[in-house]
Design a protein around this motif. Sequence first.
Motif: not given
Length: 187
Positions: A46-50, A135-138
């Motif tokens: 996943l490249p980024d939160v956006e 946190l998102l990747k977790q």
Amino acid sequence: MPINDVDKLRAAYVNFRHDPLANFIVHVRQQRAGQIRTLLADPESLPDVETFDREVWCLESRTYLHSHRIDLQLYFKYYEQTKLLKTMAEQNLKIHDLEKALLAGQLELHGNYIYGQSTGTFAPMIKDQALRFSLLKQALHTFNDATLTASEQALLVYNTKGFGENNATGLGMIFHPQDIGIVNAAT
């Protein structure tokens, strides 16, 4: 449940199964959930939160039919499809046209099309972008952990900073559509 209520429920289900609009909405949700599972299968890619915000967090960020932007808005106010029906009328489309485009890959979907959020971005209260992404990747690693049940995954994500009941169970529905349903104050 009294027999009369059971009969009403059966009749409602039969009507739902024969409603082309209802079936189209189900097909959109199923297809989009599969696309999101593929997108999030490797959280490290996943490249980024956006990207997550646009592709998963938002209910509908963008929709294209034959490369032309449209407002699909399957769920508007109180789950009415007034915006969808308006778009169909403006574009001279029938449900069959949308269903055919969905199956042919000509209906491009961005957003989850399943559940909404109260915010437009993941964890806006966390200002440290690296922490937000971590946190998102977790959470995504948790949902990809085959050693955990769907309920265990949702509970772990619920207890991850930046997530709540709605998002943890919403993502749970995407990863495990047969095993978990959304939980929030409205349900």
